[in-house]
Motif scaffolding. Structure first.
Motif, PDB file in Angstrom:
ATOM      1  N   LEU A   1      -6.451   7.738   1.523  1.00 18.39           N
ATOM      2  CA  LEU A   1      -6.339   6.764   0.444  1.00 18.39           C
ATOM      3  C   LEU A   1      -5.032   6.007   0.515  1.00 18.39           C
ATOM      4  N   GLN A   2      -5.019   4.875  -0.152  1.00 16.71           N
ATOM      5  CA  GLN A   2      -3.827   4.076  -0.371  1.00 16.71           C
ATOM      6  C   GLN A   2      -3.932   3.506  -1.784  1.00 16.71           C
TER       7      GLN A   2
ATOM      8  N   ILE B   1     -11.590   0.829  -7.319  1.00 11.32           N
ATOM      9  CA  ILE B   1     -11.620   1.611  -6.081  1.00 11.32           C
ATOM     10  C   ILE B   1     -12.506   0.902  -5.070  1.00 11.32           C
ATOM     11  N   THR B   2     -11.997   0.806  -3.856  1.00 16.90           N
ATOM     12  CA  THR B   2     -12.736   0.240  -2.740  1.00 16.90           C
ATOM     13  C   THR B   2     -12.867   1.322  -1.673  1.00 16.90           C
ATOM     14  N   VAL B   3     -14.043   1.430  -1.087  1.00 20.65           N
ATOM     15  CA  VAL B   3     -14.261   2.377   0.006  1.00 20.65           C
ATOM     16  C   VAL B   3     -14.173   1.594   1.312  1.00 20.65           C
ATOM     17  N   GLN B   4     -13.251   2.030   2.159  1.00 23.68           N
ATOM     18  CA  GLN B   4     -13.020   1.341   3.430  1.00 23.68           C
ATOM     19  C   GLN B   4     -12.349   2.303   4.400  1.00 23.68           C
TER      20      GLN B   4
ATOM     21  N   ALA C   1       0.842  -1.197   0.000  1.00 21.24           N
ATOM     22  CA  ALA C   1       0.000   0.000   0.000  1.00 21.24           C
ATOM     23  C   ALA C   1       0.876   1.246   0.000  1.00 21.24           C
TER      24      ALA C   1
ATOM     25  N   LEU D   1      -9.741   3.834   6.758  1.00 22.46           N
ATOM     26  CA  LEU D   1      -8.287   3.710   6.817  1.00 22.46           C
ATOM     27  C   LEU D   1      -7.779   4.270   8.142  1.00 22.46           C
TER      28      LEU D   1
ATOM     29  N   THR E   1      -7.750   2.265  -2.457  1.00 19.22           N
ATOM     30  CA  THR E   1      -8.647   2.213  -1.312  1.00 19.22           C
ATOM     31  C   THR E   1      -8.837   3.638  -0.828  1.00 19.22           C
TER      32      THR E   1
ATOM     33  N   GLU F   1      -2.333   0.531  -4.496  1.00 20.61           N
ATOM     34  CA  GLU F   1      -1.517  -0.639  -4.764  1.00 20.61           C
ATOM     35  C   GLU F   1      -1.450  -0.815  -6.274  1.00 20.61           C
TER      36      GLU F   1
ATOM     37  N   ALA G   1      -5.138  -0.630  -7.661  1.00 22.46           N
ATOM     38  CA  ALA G   1      -6.205  -0.825  -6.686  1.00 22.46           C
ATOM     39  C   ALA G   1      -6.111   0.348  -5.720  1.00 22.46           C
TER      40      ALA G   1
END
Length: 130
Positions: free
Chosen positions: A120-121, A109-112, A34, A114, A80, A123, A78
């Protein structure tokens, strides 16, 4: 016996506090850990998503370079994000770095939530030719 180059890639300012490399490369395949939005010079994490996004893409390029790759080698990103609104901070950098719609890597994109104030991060997975 052939000596294999080190798999783990460490980049000044781009590595983690935990015992995790910034990226790993085996043959032509490079995978980043990440990549965060800390300032690449000071190591400070800005409070706002826009600054973190700008830094994250700068840091991504440094990590890729550390593994002998560039943005042209990336096949997938990817991302996040901590909140749906962060997309607005990501997209301008995405479009600036990959302006040709026919020559962009895949992206998800994933919403999570952190940790530590990160918005954001990123990869990346890259295939390095030659």
């Amino acid at each position: 016996m052939t000596t294999r180059p080190p798999r783990s890639i460490h980049v000044a300012g781009g590595s983690h506090k935990a015992p995790i490399p910034a990226a790993a490369r085996v043959g032509p395949l490079l995978a980043t850990s990440a990549v965060n939005g800390k300032d690449p010079v000071t190591g400070a994490l800005p409070a706002d998503a826009a600054s973190q996004a700008a830094n994250a893409f700068i840091n991504l390029q440094a990590v890729l370079a550390g593994g002998g790759a560039s943005l042209a080698d990336v096949v997938k990103l990817a991302v996040t994000i901590g909140d749906e609104s962060v997309r607005e901070a990501v997209n301008p950098h995405w479009l600036a770095l990959f302006p040709d719609p026919a020559d962009r890597p895949a992206r998800h994109i994933t919403v999570q939530a952190l940790q530590h104030g990160m918005w954001l991060q990123i990869e990346a997975l890259a295939y390095v030719q030659g």
